[in-house]
Scaffold this motif. Structure first.
Motif, PDB file in Angstrom:
ATOM      1  N   ALA A   1       0.814  -1.214   0.000  1.00 43.48           N
ATOM      2  CA  ALA A   1       0.000   0.000   0.000  1.00 43.48           C
ATOM      3  C   ALA A   1       0.851   1.269   0.000  1.00 43.48           C
ATOM      4  CB  ALA A   1      -0.983   0.005   1.178  1.00 43.48           C
TER       5      ALA A   1
ATOM      6  N   HIS B   1       3.517   4.184   6.727  1.00 40.94           N
ATOM      7  CA  HIS B   1       2.164   4.149   7.295  1.00 40.94           C
ATOM      8  C   HIS B   1       2.054   4.401   8.796  1.00 40.94           C
ATOM      9  CE1 HIS B   1       1.039   2.564   3.461  1.00 40.94           C
ATOM     10  NE2 HIS B   1       1.633   1.404   3.640  1.00 40.94           N
TER      11      HIS B   1
ATOM     12  N   PRO C   1      -0.619  -2.840   6.495  1.00 49.05           N
ATOM     13  CA  PRO C   1      -1.673  -3.125   5.529  1.00 49.05           C
ATOM     14  C   PRO C   1      -2.157  -4.565   5.753  1.00 49.05           C
ATOM     15  CG  PRO C   1       0.463  -3.086   4.445  1.00 49.05           C
ATOM     16  CD  PRO C   1       0.708  -2.675   5.855  1.00 49.05           C
TER      17      PRO C   1
ATOM     18  N   ASP D   1      -6.069   1.858  11.452  1.00 50.11           N
ATOM     19  CA  ASP D   1      -5.642   2.968  10.597  1.00 50.11           C
ATOM     20  C   ASP D   1      -6.276   4.301  10.986  1.00 50.11           C
ATOM     21  OD1 ASP D   1      -8.118   2.001   9.738  1.00 50.11           O
ATOM     22  OD2 ASP D   1      -7.761   2.540   7.646  1.00 50.11           O
TER      23      ASP D   1
ATOM     24  N   GLN E   1      -7.033  -1.649   3.744  1.00 51.76           N
ATOM     25  CA  GLN E   1      -5.971  -1.735   2.734  1.00 51.76           C
ATOM     26  C   GLN E   1      -6.057  -0.538   1.783  1.00 51.76           C
ATOM     27  OE1 GLN E   1      -3.685  -4.483   2.484  1.00 51.76           O
ATOM     28  NE2 GLN E   1      -2.594  -3.440   0.838  1.00 51.76           N
TER      29      GLN E   1
ATOM     30  N   TYR F   1      -3.518   2.943   1.511  1.00 55.18           N
ATOM     31  CA  TYR F   1      -2.906   3.336   0.246  1.00 55.18           C
ATOM     32  C   TYR F   1      -3.289   4.778  -0.120  1.00 55.18           C
ATOM     33  CZ  TYR F   1      -1.500   3.633  -4.587  1.00 55.18           C
ATOM     34  OH  TYR F   1      -0.918   4.058  -5.748  1.00 55.18           O
TER      35      TYR F   1
END
Length: 489
Positions: A203, A285, A294, A379, A403, A407
RNA sequence: CGGGGUAUGGCGCAGUCCGGUUAGCGUACCUGCUUUGGGAGCAGGGGGUCGUAGGUUCGAAUCCUACUACCCCGACCA
């Protein structure tokens, strides 16, 4: 709060180092410059390996294994190659130790000196091309499409976990072809495989491009790369694919007979990604609470934390959780049910956030009454209750959402921190913040001077570069298109 | 490799300048009880050749020398 990590804004590199250690990914070993990859970190690497390996095989490659040690003389067969790697090679000079007569433990036995020293491979082109000489005689032996999973060693001055270690794990593909076009296509195909892997599974959005002469792989005709942006705006080279021309074929005398009966040198490629990808994954991330993984690469995609009181509490939660576990596993989702009574729920929440588990489910007395499950996504840190009878489908969809969201977030960040520069003053300011597209006159001298003044390098000449008349950002000389500048890891 | 810094129970640190009882604190660990929906509380307990090797001294975590590792800045690096 014993496991809290520093914040990104406070000290980005301290944040990274602590995160790698506290999340249980890797740590420094007693061996200089070499890391220990811990089980959780290795589990992520194994997933990467497995997915990449599958992609290599789908594109017709086979795995093989070549020796760790290379005769010293091999390295000097290709002139550029030796110049590029000589300064960072570990050398084996002896083959025996003995007990010191003066009682100083073991010492190298001076009588056991090797006739020809061996190099711990910094990369395997030489030993592989030496082997290819005996594998290739005819056009019928081509193309030869080989990949190797292994480790290499480069004696780096300054190391950082995953990003630059003396020893690292990687894969290196080495192919041989009858024609230039076929080798060039292979080079580009593998670049695309890498780009797809990094974007789709990790991602992380990338820029595909070709390196300038000064950044080219030692011994290559062309080096293609994918460049990713980290959260501090710096670039990280995530993978390279080299068109070797006939350089190694000539150096190791690898010839084949064509259909027409003519003898020709073969055309080569090599391509690789390493445990450095772990660094990219972490830095792209993660946040101040820990890793953000991810779902496609998370060793644990869903964790279920039971909340209960002493006695029959856990039994009741268990009854509800068991069918969920079964269904999630049937969906191919990796799930962990953490029934440990040695840690409190709050502790577990923090722990799994640190480890980047994408989805956390909590089930307790309230849920049992209401028929719900508490869902927390890593996330966005969102939390909400979901009816228990739809939880499996919900989680399956949620993993895909996460996911995609990870991204998108990384892509938006990259867009925000990618600018075009038209003046030198503007360039110097923008290159401190991220990627900068600017005109360059095409000379290594200018490239060097820009690096000297700003620490920024040309990451690549982008493949999707559009023709555009302009003037070099530094020298003012004419240019046909913009190249990508950034500070890099 | 150049400049700067650090090294003390598992982890994070104080003590070092100015040598002198039994090396201390937080956290983690162990035991017990109470707890359990965001890193629990109380009580008791265990754990240290002070990075390594030398040296000075009646005495060294502390002073001196060398070495090693790690961190930061450079240089180097696909």
């Amino acid at each position: 709060m014993s496991k809290a990590i520093p914040s990104r804004s406070e000290d980005y590199s301290h944040w990274y180092n602590e995160l790698v250690k506290k999340a249980g990914l890797a740590e420094n070993s007693s061996t200089r410059g070499c890391m220990v990859i811990k089980p959780y970190g290795f589990a992520i690497w194994e997933k990467m390996q497995q997915l990449l390996d599958q992609m290599f095989k789908e594109t017709g490659h086979e795995n093989a294994y070549f020796p760790l040690l290379i005769p010293k003389s091999f390295l000097s067969r290709e002139a550029d190659h030796v110049e590029g790697f000589a300064k960072e090679c570990a050398v084996v000079t002896h083959y025996r130790l003995r007990t010191d007569e003066k009682g100083a433990g073991v010492v190298v036995d001076p009588e056991a000196r090797l006739e020809e020293e061996l190099i711990v491979r910094p990369t395997s082109e030489t030993v592989i091309w030496d082997t290819y000489k005996s594998w290739i005689q005819s056009y019928r032996d081509l193309p030869l499409l080989i990949n190797q999973w292994g480790n290499v060693m480069r004696w780096e001055m300054r190391t950082r976990l995953f990003l630059r270690t003396s020893e690292f794990l990687w894969q290196e593909g080495h192919t041989a072809h009858a024609t230039k076009e076929e080798a060039q296509n292979e080079t580009r195909q593998m670049l695309d495989v890498y780009a797809k892997f990094v974007e789709h599974y990790m991602a992380v959005p990338v820029v595909k491009g070709v390196k300038t002469a000064s950044e080219r792989f030692a011994g290559a005709v062309d080096t293609f790369c994918i460049e990713a942006m980290m959260q501090d705006g710096k670039a990280l080279q995530a993978g390279t694919s080299h068109f070797l021309g006939q350089n190694f074929a000539k150096a190791f005398d690898v010839k084949f007979v064509t259909k027409e009966g003519k003898e020709e040198f073969v055309w080569g490629t090599s391509w690789g990604v390493s445990t450095r990808l772990m660094g990219a994954l972490i830095m792209a991330h993660s946040d101040d609470d820990g890793l953000v993984l991810p779902p496609k690469l998370a060793p644990i995609q869903v964790v279920i934390v039971p909340i209960y009181f002493k006695g029959e509490g856990l039994e009741k939660v268990m009854e509800v959780v068991k069918p969920i576990l079964k269904s999630l596993k049937e969906e191919g989702i990796s799930v962990k049910f953490d029934t440990r009574d040695t840690h409190k729920p709050g502790w577990k929440f923090a722990e799994y956030e640190l480890k980047g588990v994408p989805v956390r489910l909590a089930i307790g007395p309230k849920d049992l009454k209401k028929g719900t499950v508490e869902v927390a996504r890593r996330d966005t840190k969102e939390k909400y209750f979901q009816p228990i009878d739809s939880i499996v489908e919900h989680v399956a969809g949620l993993l895909e959402d996460i996911q995609d969201n990870i991204y998108s977030k990384a892509a938006a960040f990259k867009e925000e921190h990618t600018k075009g520069a038209t003046s030198w003053e503007q360039f110097k300011e923008l290159v401190e913040q991220g990627f900068v597209y600017a005109h360059w006159d095409g000379t290594p001298e200018t490239e060097d001077k820009i690096k000297e003044e700003t620490k920024a390098t040309i990451r690549c000449i982008p493949l999707n570069q559009t023709k555009e008349e302009g003037r070099c950002i530094f020298s003012g000389k004419p240019s046909q298109g913009r190249v990508l500048f950034a500070k890099a890891y």
